[in-house]
Design a protein around this motif. Sequence first.
Motif, PDB file in Angstrom:
ATOM      1  N   LEU A 154      49.869  43.071  28.406  1.00 42.84           N
ATOM      2  CA  LEU A 154      49.330  44.275  27.766  1.00 42.84           C
ATOM      3  C   LEU A 154      48.280  44.893  28.680  1.00 42.84           C
ATOM      4  CD1 LEU A 154      48.917  42.965  24.110  1.00 42.84           C
ATOM      5  CD2 LEU A 154      50.940  43.962  25.212  1.00 42.84           C
ATOM      6  N   VAL A 155      48.511  46.155  29.045  1.00 41.41           N
ATOM      7  CA  VAL A 155      47.685  46.831  30.042  1.00 41.41           C
ATOM      8  C   VAL A 155      47.227  48.188  29.508  1.00 41.41           C
ATOM      9  CG1 VAL A 155      47.715  47.796  32.384  1.00 41.41           C
ATOM     10  CG2 VAL A 155      49.002  45.709  31.888  1.00 41.41           C
ATOM     11  N   PRO A 156      45.912  48.475  29.557  1.00 45.52           N
ATOM     12  CA  PRO A 156      45.442  49.799  29.143  1.00 45.52           C
ATOM     13  C   PRO A 156      46.113  50.893  29.975  1.00 45.52           C
ATOM     14  CG  PRO A 156      43.589  48.320  29.484  1.00 45.52           C
ATOM     15  CD  PRO A 156      44.814  47.624  30.012  1.00 45.52           C
ATOM     16  N   GLY A 157      46.364  52.027  29.348  1.00 48.40           N
ATOM     17  CA  GLY A 157      47.083  53.114  29.998  1.00 48.40           C
ATOM     18  C   GLY A 157      46.469  53.671  31.250  1.00 48.40           C
ATOM     19  N   ASP A 158      45.175  53.495  31.425  1.00 47.26           N
ATOM     20  CA  ASP A 158      44.519  54.038  32.622  1.00 47.26           C
ATOM     21  C   ASP A 158      44.409  53.013  33.741  1.00 47.26           C
ATOM     22  OD1 ASP A 158      42.608  52.410  31.438  1.00 47.26           O
ATOM     23  OD2 ASP A 158      40.966  53.830  31.731  1.00 47.26           O
ATOM     24  N   ARG A 159      45.095  51.884  33.600  1.00 53.12           N
ATOM     25  CA  ARG A 159      45.006  50.816  34.604  1.00 53.12           C
ATOM     26  C   ARG A 159      46.397  50.344  34.999  1.00 53.12           C
ATOM     27  NH1 ARG A 159      39.436  48.116  33.988  1.00 53.12           N
ATOM     28  NH2 ARG A 159      40.281  46.947  35.728  1.00 53.12           N
ATOM     29  N   GLU A 160      46.472  49.638  36.116  1.00 55.83           N
ATOM     30  CA  GLU A 160      47.712  49.009  36.578  1.00 55.83           C
ATOM     31  C   GLU A 160      47.484  47.510  36.630  1.00 55.83           C
ATOM     32  OE1 GLU A 160      50.605  50.529  37.246  1.00 55.83           O
ATOM     33  OE2 GLU A 160      49.690  52.443  36.704  1.00 55.83           O
ATOM     34  N   PHE A 161      48.506  46.749  36.260  1.00 53.59           N
ATOM     35  CA  PHE A 161      48.284  45.313  36.335  1.00 53.59           C
ATOM     36  C   PHE A 161      48.399  44.863  37.791  1.00 53.59           C
ATOM     37  CE2 PHE A 161      52.878  44.664  35.914  1.00 53.59           C
ATOM     38  CZ  PHE A 161      53.103  43.485  36.593  1.00 53.59           C
ATOM     39  N   SER A 162      47.712  43.788  38.086  1.00 49.05           N
ATOM     40  CA  SER A 162      47.618  43.253  39.442  1.00 49.05           C
ATOM     41  C   SER A 162      48.554  42.056  39.573  1.00 49.05           C
ATOM     42  CB  SER A 162      46.178  42.834  39.729  1.00 49.05           C
ATOM     43  OG  SER A 162      46.111  42.021  40.875  1.00 49.05           O
ATOM     44  N   TRP A 163      49.550  42.171  40.445  1.00 47.11           N
ATOM     45  CA  TRP A 163      50.451  41.050  40.686  1.00 47.11           C
ATOM     46  C   TRP A 163      49.679  39.816  41.159  1.00 47.11           C
ATOM     47  CZ3 TRP A 163      55.227  40.877  38.896  1.00 47.11           C
ATOM     48  CH2 TRP A 163      55.912  42.067  38.642  1.00 47.11           C
ATOM     49  N   PRO A 164      48.767  39.949  42.136  1.00 45.08           N
ATOM     50  CA  PRO A 164      48.038  38.753  42.583  1.00 45.08           C
ATOM     51  C   PRO A 164      47.218  38.094  41.471  1.00 45.08           C
ATOM     52  CG  PRO A 164      47.800  40.506  44.204  1.00 45.08           C
ATOM     53  CD  PRO A 164      48.456  41.109  42.991  1.00 45.08           C
ATOM     54  N   LYS A 165      46.540  38.884  40.645  1.00 41.87           N
ATOM     55  CA  LYS A 165      45.754  38.310  39.546  1.00 41.87           C
ATOM     56  C   LYS A 165      46.655  37.618  38.534  1.00 41.87           C
ATOM     57  CE  LYS A 165      41.803  41.476  39.678  1.00 41.87           C
ATOM     58  NZ  LYS A 165      41.057  42.512  38.919  1.00 41.87           N
ATOM     59  N   LEU A 166      47.794  38.230  38.228  1.00 36.38           N
ATOM     60  CA  LEU A 166      48.711  37.635  37.254  1.00 36.38           C
ATOM     61  C   LEU A 166      49.326  36.352  37.803  1.00 36.38           C
ATOM     62  CD1 LEU A 166      49.875  37.996  34.427  1.00 36.38           C
ATOM     63  CD2 LEU A 166      51.726  39.340  35.449  1.00 36.38           C
ATOM     64  N   ARG A 167      49.718  36.352  39.078  1.00 36.00           N
ATOM     65  CA  ARG A 167      50.261  35.131  39.683  1.00 36.00           C
ATOM     66  C   ARG A 167      49.225  34.011  39.654  1.00 36.00           C
ATOM     67  NH1 ARG A 167      52.600  38.795  43.516  1.00 36.00           N
ATOM     68  NH2 ARG A 167      50.882  38.367  44.935  1.00 36.00           N
ATOM     69  N   ALA A 168      47.977  34.334  39.993  1.00 34.49           N
ATOM     70  CA  ALA A 168      46.917  33.315  39.984  1.00 34.49           C
ATOM     71  C   ALA A 168      46.694  32.773  38.575  1.00 34.49           C
ATOM     72  CB  ALA A 168      45.623  33.898  40.549  1.00 34.49           C
ATOM     73  N   LEU A 169      46.660  33.660  37.589  1.00 34.88           N
ATOM     74  CA  LEU A 169      46.462  33.237  36.203  1.00 34.88           C
ATOM     75  C   LEU A 169      47.581  32.305  35.744  1.00 34.88           C
ATOM     76  CD1 LEU A 169      44.853  33.620  33.499  1.00 34.88           C
ATOM     77  CD2 LEU A 169      46.530  35.404  32.968  1.00 34.88           C
ATOM     78  N   LEU A 170      48.807  32.636  36.103  1.00 38.07           N
ATOM     79  CA  LEU A 170      49.958  31.854  35.657  1.00 38.07           C
ATOM     80  C   LEU A 170      50.255  30.657  36.556  1.00 38.07           C
ATOM     81  CD1 LEU A 170      52.312  34.784  34.612  1.00 38.07           C
ATOM     82  CD2 LEU A 170      50.985  33.283  33.110  1.00 38.07           C
ATOM     83  N   GLY A 171      49.567  30.583  37.701  1.00 43.03           N
ATOM     84  CA  GLY A 171      49.767  29.459  38.607  1.00 43.03           C
ATOM     85  C   GLY A 171      51.137  29.438  39.258  1.00 43.03           C
TER      86      GLY A 171
END
Length: 156
Positions: A63-80
């Motif tokens: 879930l991402v606010p409309g004024d932002r883009e999700f970060s692949w590196p942050k998501l990969r790090a979070l999910l390991g």
Amino acid sequence: MSATDATTPAIEAVTALGLDHEVTRHGRVNSLEEAAAARGIEPRDLVKTIVVRRAEEDYVFVLVPGDREFSWPKLRALLGVSRLSMPDAATARQVTGYERGTITPFGSTHAWPVIADAAVVGRRISMGGGAHGVGITVDADAALAALGAQVADVTE
């Protein structure tokens, strides 16, 4: 009942969960900004639901606010994990029950884990309502609790 009055699995799910919500119906839109304007909200309060593939038959909703883009590196790090991808439109529909542009964790055909960007917390938000031109506005904190969402910084 006309198409504009029809319910969706998302509306039924939010209702069944007892969440205070408002359903907004508008015609098809061509951008997030148009959708926000049609719902009478700021783009940052329109939350996009993105389906991300972790592994074979393993997805998450982000879930991402409309004024932002999700970060692949942050998501990969979070999910390991070292690799993530987005499914094509047909696969996204198959694993959620919704077409792109209408996807929401509410009423999905599978209860994939939900990750919400920290910027969503503490606001009133509008999410996809399971059909084109349908939005569901809810208290973000109540929605995240109902979804069992993990909250983290996953956007730029």
